[in-house]
Scaffold this motif. Sequence first.
Motif, PDB file in Angstrom:
ATOM      1  N   ASN A  72      44.199  14.403  41.368  1.00 42.10           N
ATOM      2  CA  ASN A  72      43.814  13.212  40.616  1.00 42.10           C
ATOM      3  C   ASN A  72      44.511  13.111  39.264  1.00 42.10           C
ATOM      4  OD1 ASN A  72      41.874  10.861  40.518  1.00 42.10           O
ATOM      5  ND2 ASN A  72      41.236  11.935  38.663  1.00 42.10           N
ATOM      6  N   LYS A  73      44.947  14.243  38.708  1.00 50.66           N
ATOM      7  CA  LYS A  73      45.614  14.216  37.403  1.00 50.66           C
ATOM      8  C   LYS A  73      46.897  13.396  37.449  1.00 50.66           C
ATOM      9  CE  LYS A  73      43.739  18.610  35.709  1.00 50.66           C
ATOM     10  NZ  LYS A  73      44.043  20.018  35.315  1.00 50.66           N
ATOM     11  N   ARG A  74      47.559  13.396  38.600  1.00 49.71           N
ATOM     12  CA  ARG A  74      48.803  12.628  38.737  1.00 49.71           C
ATOM     13  C   ARG A  74      48.640  11.390  39.614  1.00 49.71           C
ATOM     14  NH1 ARG A  74      53.778  16.991  39.459  1.00 49.71           N
ATOM     15  NH2 ARG A  74      53.456  18.105  37.488  1.00 49.71           N
ATOM     16  N   ASN A  75      47.470  11.250  40.204  1.00 54.53           N
ATOM     17  CA  ASN A  75      47.255  10.142  41.145  1.00 54.53           C
ATOM     18  C   ASN A  75      45.971   9.393  40.850  1.00 54.53           C
ATOM     19  OD1 ASN A  75      49.452  10.699  43.451  1.00 54.53           O
ATOM     20  ND2 ASN A  75      48.590  12.680  42.826  1.00 54.53           N
ATOM     21  N   GLY A  76      45.654   9.274  39.575  1.00 56.43           N
ATOM     22  CA  GLY A  76      44.386   8.665  39.180  1.00 56.43           C
ATOM     23  C   GLY A  76      44.215   7.225  39.603  1.00 56.43           C
ATOM     24  N   ASN A  77      45.318   6.535  39.877  1.00 54.98           N
ATOM     25  CA  ASN A  77      45.230   5.130  40.285  1.00 54.98           C
ATOM     26  C   ASN A  77      45.396   4.947  41.787  1.00 54.98           C
ATOM     27  OD1 ASN A  77      44.894   4.126  37.630  1.00 54.98           O
ATOM     28  ND2 ASN A  77      47.096   4.332  37.265  1.00 54.98           N
ATOM     29  N   ASN A  78      45.568   6.043  42.505  1.00 58.38           N
ATOM     30  CA  ASN A  78      45.764   5.951  43.946  1.00 58.38           C
ATOM     31  C   ASN A  78      44.448   6.106  44.708  1.00 58.38           C
ATOM     32  OD1 ASN A  78      48.524   5.630  43.658  1.00 58.38           O
ATOM     33  ND2 ASN A  78      48.939   7.831  43.811  1.00 58.38           N
ATOM     34  N   SER A  79      44.415   5.574  45.895  1.00 62.00           N
ATOM     35  CA  SER A  79      43.208   5.635  46.718  1.00 62.00           C
ATOM     36  C   SER A  79      42.883   7.068  47.119  1.00 62.00           C
ATOM     37  CB  SER A  79      43.391   4.786  47.971  1.00 62.00           C
ATOM     38  OG  SER A  79      42.347   5.016  48.892  1.00 62.00           O
ATOM     39  N   THR A  80      41.603   7.390  47.091  1.00 62.58           N
ATOM     40  CA  THR A  80      41.170   8.706  47.549  1.00 62.58           C
ATOM     41  C   THR A  80      41.413   8.878  49.049  1.00 62.58           C
ATOM     42  OG1 THR A  80      38.933   7.780  47.764  1.00 62.58           O
ATOM     43  CG2 THR A  80      39.401   9.071  45.783  1.00 62.58           C
ATOM     44  N   SER A 126      36.372  21.235  64.082  1.00 66.01           N
ATOM     45  CA  SER A 126      36.939  20.008  63.537  1.00 66.01           C
ATOM     46  C   SER A 126      35.849  19.091  62.989  1.00 66.01           C
ATOM     47  CB  SER A 126      37.742  19.280  64.620  1.00 66.01           C
ATOM     48  OG  SER A 126      38.229  18.047  64.129  1.00 66.01           O
ATOM     49  N   SER A 127      34.770  18.936  63.735  1.00 71.95           N
ATOM     50  CA  SER A 127      33.670  18.055  63.317  1.00 71.95           C
ATOM     51  C   SER A 127      33.038  18.537  62.021  1.00 71.95           C
ATOM     52  CB  SER A 127      32.604  17.997  64.410  1.00 71.95           C
ATOM     53  OG  SER A 127      33.133  17.491  65.609  1.00 71.95           O
ATOM     54  N   TYR A 128      32.771  19.847  61.945  1.00 71.57           N
ATOM     55  CA  TYR A 128      32.086  20.396  60.771  1.00 71.57           C
ATOM     56  C   TYR A 128      32.990  20.365  59.542  1.00 71.57           C
ATOM     57  CZ  TYR A 128      28.945  23.422  58.109  1.00 71.57           C
ATOM     58  OH  TYR A 128      28.088  23.928  57.166  1.00 71.57           O
ATOM     59  N   THR A 129      34.271  20.676  59.745  1.00 67.99           N
ATOM     60  CA  THR A 129      35.209  20.642  58.628  1.00 67.99           C
ATOM     61  C   THR A 129      35.382  19.217  58.116  1.00 67.99           C
ATOM     62  OG1 THR A 129      36.407  22.563  59.509  1.00 67.99           O
ATOM     63  CG2 THR A 129      37.543  21.218  57.872  1.00 67.99           C
ATOM     64  N   TYR A 130      35.486  18.264  59.030  1.00 71.64           N
ATOM     65  CA  TYR A 130      35.610  16.861  58.639  1.00 71.64           C
ATOM     66  C   TYR A 130      34.378  16.406  57.862  1.00 71.64           C
ATOM     67  CZ  TYR A 130      35.840  11.774  58.960  1.00 71.64           C
ATOM     68  OH  TYR A 130      35.844  10.438  58.656  1.00 71.64           O
ATOM     69  N   PHE A 131      33.204  16.729  58.366  1.00 68.83           N
ATOM     70  CA  PHE A 131      31.947  16.367  57.690  1.00 68.83           C
ATOM     71  C   PHE A 131      31.914  16.921  56.262  1.00 68.83           C
ATOM     72  CE2 PHE A 131      28.024  18.852  56.776  1.00 68.83           C
ATOM     73  CZ  PHE A 131      27.280  17.840  56.173  1.00 68.83           C
ATOM     74  N   GLN A 132      32.234  18.210  56.100  1.00 64.82           N
ATOM     75  CA  GLN A 132      32.194  18.815  54.769  1.00 64.82           C
ATOM     76  C   GLN A 132      33.263  18.243  53.855  1.00 64.82           C
ATOM     77  OE1 GLN A 132      32.373  23.111  55.732  1.00 64.82           O
ATOM     78  NE2 GLN A 132      30.270  23.251  55.038  1.00 64.82           N
ATOM     79  N   THR A 133      34.434  17.924  54.416  1.00 70.16           N
ATOM     80  CA  THR A 133      35.536  17.408  53.610  1.00 70.16           C
ATOM     81  C   THR A 133      35.263  15.997  53.117  1.00 70.16           C
ATOM     82  OG1 THR A 133      37.116  18.754  54.866  1.00 70.16           O
ATOM     83  CG2 THR A 133      38.013  16.947  53.555  1.00 70.16           C
ATOM     84  N   VAL A 134      34.888  15.121  54.017  1.00 70.38           N
ATOM     85  CA  VAL A 134      34.711  13.724  53.623  1.00 70.38           C
ATOM     86  C   VAL A 134      33.489  13.556  52.713  1.00 70.38           C
ATOM     87  CG1 VAL A 134      33.305  12.955  55.601  1.00 70.38           C
ATOM     88  CG2 VAL A 134      34.871  11.363  54.500  1.00 70.38           C
ATOM     89  N   THR A 135      32.424  14.316  52.981  1.00 68.75           N
ATOM     90  CA  THR A 135      31.250  14.279  52.099  1.00 68.75           C
ATOM     91  C   THR A 135      31.593  14.887  50.740  1.00 68.75           C
ATOM     92  OG1 THR A 135      29.814  14.547  54.046  1.00 68.75           O
ATOM     93  CG2 THR A 135      28.829  14.903  51.881  1.00 68.75           C
ATOM     94  N   GLY A 136      32.281  16.024  50.765  1.00 70.26           N
ATOM     95  CA  GLY A 136      32.680  16.665  49.515  1.00 70.26           C
ATOM     96  C   GLY A 136      33.578  15.782  48.688  1.00 70.26           C
ATOM     97  N   LEU A 137      34.473  15.025  49.344  1.00 71.35           N
ATOM     98  CA  LEU A 137      35.384  14.146  48.613  1.00 71.35           C
ATOM     99  C   LEU A 137      34.652  12.953  48.002  1.00 71.35           C
ATOM    100  CD1 LEU A 137      38.184  13.432  47.689  1.00 71.35           C
ATOM    101  CD2 LEU A 137      38.599  12.319  49.904  1.00 71.35           C
ATOM    102  N   ALA A 138      33.674  12.412  48.715  1.00 74.20           N
ATOM    103  CA  ALA A 138      32.897  11.299  48.152  1.00 74.20           C
ATOM    104  C   ALA A 138      32.260  11.722  46.831  1.00 74.20           C
ATOM    105  CB  ALA A 138      31.831  10.844  49.147  1.00 74.20           C
ATOM    106  N   PHE A 139      31.691  12.913  46.811  1.00 70.76           N
ATOM    107  CA  PHE A 139      31.066  13.408  45.589  1.00 70.76           C
ATOM    108  C   PHE A 139      32.107  13.821  44.553  1.00 70.76           C
ATOM    109  CE2 PHE A 139      27.302  13.402  48.158  1.00 70.76           C
ATOM    110  CZ  PHE A 139      26.258  13.254  47.249  1.00 70.76           C
ATOM    111  N   ALA A 140      33.230  14.367  45.002  1.00 68.74           N
ATOM    112  CA  ALA A 140      34.295  14.731  44.068  1.00 68.74           C
ATOM    113  C   ALA A 140      34.805  13.496  43.344  1.00 68.74           C
ATOM    114  CB  ALA A 140      35.439  15.413  44.820  1.00 68.74           C
ATOM    115  N   SER A 141      34.993  12.413  44.074  1.00 69.57           N
ATOM    116  CA  SER A 141      35.447  11.165  43.473  1.00 69.57           C
ATOM    117  C   SER A 141      34.424  10.643  42.467  1.00 69.57           C
ATOM    118  CB  SER A 141      35.688  10.115  44.564  1.00 69.57           C
ATOM    119  OG  SER A 141      36.092   8.888  43.997  1.00 69.57           O
ATOM    120  N   ALA A 142      33.149  10.695  42.834  1.00 67.12           N
ATOM    121  CA  ALA A 142      32.095  10.225  41.933  1.00 67.12           C
ATOM    122  C   ALA A 142      32.029  11.071  40.671  1.00 67.12           C
ATOM    123  CB  ALA A 142      30.748  10.251  42.654  1.00 67.12           C
ATOM    124  N   LYS A 143      32.201  12.378  40.823  1.00 70.07           N
ATOM    125  CA  LYS A 143      32.101  13.281  39.677  1.00 70.07           C
ATOM    126  C   LYS A 143      33.309  13.174  38.740  1.00 70.07           C
ATOM    127  CE  LYS A 143      29.284  16.622  42.257  1.00 70.07           C
ATOM    128  NZ  LYS A 143      29.226  17.933  42.936  1.00 70.07           N
TER     129      LYS A 143
END
Length: 343
Positions: free
Chosen positions: A228-236, A260-277
């Motif tokens: 995000n430091k170099r891509n702050g204006n790009n889509s997550t 695959s299912s569990y990794t995807y679940f943790q990644t996409v959920t983790g990213l939603a919160f990472a973006s919010a934080k």
Amino acid sequence: MDITVSHRLYNSFGGHKSISLVSALLEYEMPDFGDAIQEIDITVHFYHDGPARNTLEKMQEEFHKNLEKLPKCTFSRKKQRLSLEIEGKFTTGYEIERNKKPLIQVNPAWVKATLEEIIGFAPIINPKIKKTDNFDFPAFEVYLNSTLSTIPDDVEELENIRDIVAQRRKEAFNKLDDWKKLGLDWEDYHPKAREVVPIPNQWSCADEFSPNGSDTGADTLEIFRKWNKRNGNNSTLIFLAKLLRDWEIDINDPYQSEYSSYTYFQTVTGLAFASAKIRGKCEQELKDKAVAAINEYLGSIEDKTGWEYKNECKEKLHQSKQTIEKMPNKEFSGVSIALNPKL
């Protein structure tokens, strides 16, 4: 003032029964030196005189190059935090590793040697302190030396001091509110982050059911922070596609296997919160993906009747869904990850 003493080898970092015991000795009867410094983090690095483990040769080489740049002292006046990195010469990384088994016991000689190393490098702290800073460095240096002269040789006495200080820390920690217990540096996050993610547990880095508490969720947060430091204006979503590709997960068909299912679940959920934080918001398409992934995972555990953590997991997942649904969003136009999987 809180003092932490850790050790670093070319392939590991953390506490040590003897080296870290210096923290407790210094805090045991420590007087007040002023409020300019509230935390001192000391890391003692050790040269590794044995061969590196297979595949870690480059890591060892880089570590030894960094040793040449020590000592290093940094003082964050605003955060009231001082960091001291030094090289320990009284033993080697190889000896530390060799003495791990059987379970390492407190070594009074190493305790004293650690404090001697710290005292030897303490003078580099003084130039960091301004006359206007409320910190009595001469008195602090005298205290370091007086502590060294009174270190007991008896292991039981040393362990008793360690246990007393540990109990004090525990009692002080229990008095903190839930936000302060997290120990986070809020300058690393968006000013509105706590409003967007208002539940303290959803900031936990240790709770497996917290969005960024699992290994995958924590990695997602830290990798996104750097991106995000170099891509702050790009889509997550660009970041999500790249990260999943790196982890060999098909973003268009993530439910091919349990892994695959569990990794995807943790990644996409983790990213939603990472973006919010970090950004203070989460774009709508990512929110939709995260909610859908949570629903999919909730369905997958419904039949796990013997799982003792099932109810706790479900409760926290429903809380995560509610938080995601309330996150402010910003639409990004011109990006379709499904049509551009190589982004």
